[in-house]
Design an enzyme around this catalytic site. Structure first.
Site, PDB file in Angstrom:
ATOM      1  CD  GLU A 334      -2.477   1.216   2.762  1.00 13.12           C
ATOM      2  OE1 GLU A 334      -3.464   1.962   2.876  1.00 13.12           O
ATOM      3  OE2 GLU A 334      -2.036   0.516   3.708  1.00 13.12           O
ATOM      4  CG  HIS A 335       1.334   3.565   2.928  1.00 16.91           C
ATOM      5  ND1 HIS A 335       0.830   4.809   2.641  1.00 16.91           N
ATOM      6  CD2 HIS A 335       0.380   2.950   3.670  1.00 16.91           C
ATOM      7  CE1 HIS A 335      -0.373   4.950   3.184  1.00 16.91           C
ATOM      8  NE2 HIS A 335      -0.669   3.826   3.809  1.00 16.91           N
TER       9      HIS A 335
END
Length: 445
Positions: A334-335
């Site tokens: 995601e990040h």
């Protein structure tokens, strides 16, 4: 903190052990799917009464069936209750997020002349309705209000609402209401979890039915979205938080440790890895984490230690940066932070990530709150095929075509052959001499 940080050396892992590192909490939703089914059915059948009952049961919140909607006075009280400095912060952050998404908006319509007399293009229109899901169980998240509501408003969605779990006082978090108004949304409803998803999928006496739902949530929310996908568009897959800090031997291990804790503190169901080819960076980070735990509250220490000392977090040591980057692309986080003196050298090698934050001065915290790009990002490896939430998620394209007589004379013979080959009689007849005869007959009547 007596727990040991999980440590994995990629070259020593079996294929099965490496695959296990790629798993997330939401990977197996079977236990949740079984439990959310009855919740969804109750909301469909009972509407607001079920929402009020589940607020008491799941959120320990005394919400009456006739008080599901936040009132205008609730908004006014929120502005009075929130610290003016925090309102200033929210105003600054909302402005950055709004400016980014305004710049992201595509042209309302484009059309290109493909051949003489043949025009084709797209018209961009907003979807009719959307629900922005704002979680609350592990804290209050006005940042999620910004990231979901602002692009919806910028895109021009005529009916955009917010759903969020109520607090123990039966109210919506003050910062959530303030941010909602700053974003341009006044319709906020006190319903979260699987019951909130069901409410906007079916509609209740108070909560409107919506065409789409966006925003992150627990496995309960993710499971409800999956079960209701035929009833409501579930939007970008956004489950429990996850992050990878990718570091080479120029990185500061203590800074990597600081940033590794960012997403790990969201909850025990989060995932967070430091992936590096440097044993020195790995050791510096591992040594620093207990020091940083001393500066965190007990709950956040508990969450992050569960992650970093468990099967879905810790430190991954690669032999080379190529091996490290291959792991990142397989994980599709995601990040993703790239911690290196020259992070740009690795940027072109990253294929799968929800966002890429480059350099030692771009921690995930900056991206989550004030940078501008959307922080609602695909989770559970969905970044392999999905993009961050954006204005495009609140709009749709309608193809537009216009062919003149000159253009028709060029295209029709090709289309006629296609129709005859595929065996469609009416397709072909509409392109044959029958069309000219129909025009002639029409003019004579």
């Amino acid at each position: 903190m007596s727990k040991d940080i999980s440590f994995h050396k990629l070259s020593d892992l079996t294929a099965e052990a490496r695959a296990a590192l790629l798993q997330r909490t939401e990977g197996n939703l079977d236990p949740y799917l079984e439990k959310v089914g009855p919740i969804i059915a109750a909301v469909e059948a009972e509407g607001d009464a079920a929402l009020a009952r589940f607020a008491r049961e799941f959120d320990n919140s005394p919400v009456a069936p006739d008080a599901i909607a936040a009132s205008s006075s609730d908004f006014d009280e929120a502005f009075d209750a929130l610290d003016p400095d925090m309102i200033e912060v929210l105003t600054f952050a909302c402005d950055n997020v709004r400016r980014f998404h305004e710049a992201q908006m595509p042209e309302e319509m484009w059309m290109k002349e493909m051949h003489p007399g043949v025009f084709a293009g797209d018209r961009i229109v907003p979807i009719d309705s959307v629900a922005c899901y704002v979680p609350r169980g592990k804290g209050a998240f006005p940042s999620v209000v910004m990231m979901t509501a602002i692009p919806a408003v910028v895109a021009g969605v005529p009916e955009a609402v917010i759903i969020t779990p109520p607090g123990p006082d039966g109210k919506v978090d003050a910062a959530t209401l303030v941010t909602a108004r700053l974003a341009g949304i006044e319709r906020v409803y006190k319903c979260g979890g699987a019951q909130g998803v069901a409410a906007v999928a079916y509609g209740t006496e108070t909560v409107p039915r919506c065409l789409k739902i966006v925003g992150p949530g627990s496995p309960w929310v993710v499971a409800a979205k999956r079960l209701l996908a035929g009833r409501i568009d579930p939007g970008v897959p956004a489950g429990p938080s996850e992050a990878i800090i990718l570091a080479d031997d120029t990185a500061n291990g203590r800074v990597c440790a600081l940033d590794l804790l960012i997403e790990a503190e969201h909850g025990s169901d989060s995932s967070a890895y430091l992936v590096t080819d440097s044993a020195a960076v790995a050791e510096a980070a591992r040594a620093a984490i207990p020091d940083f735990w001393q500066e965190m509250g007990e709950q956040r220490v508990g969450f992050s230690s569960d992650v970093l000392c468990g099967p879905r977090g810790g430190i991954v040591l690669a032999e080379t940066m190529d091996e490290a980057i291959a792991f990142v692309n397989d994980y599709a986080p995601e990040h993703l932070e790239i911690q290196a003196k020259d992070p740009h050298q690795y940027l072109g090698m990253i294929r799968n990530a929800g966002e890429i934050l480059m350099g030692e001065h771009t921690p995930v915290s900056i991206g989550n709150f004030v940078l501008g790009p959307n922080a609602v990002l695909p989770t559970n490896a969905a970044a392999r095929t999905c993009s961050p939430l954006s204005v495009f998620d609140f709009t749709k394209r309608i193809s537009v075509g216009h062919v003149t007589k000159k253009g028709y004379d060029q295209l029709a013979p090709y289309a006629l052959k296609f129709a005859r080959y595929e065996g469609f009689d009416a397709h072909g007849n509409a392109l044959s001499e029958m069309r000219s005869q129909a025009f002639a007959a029409g003019r004579s009547t």
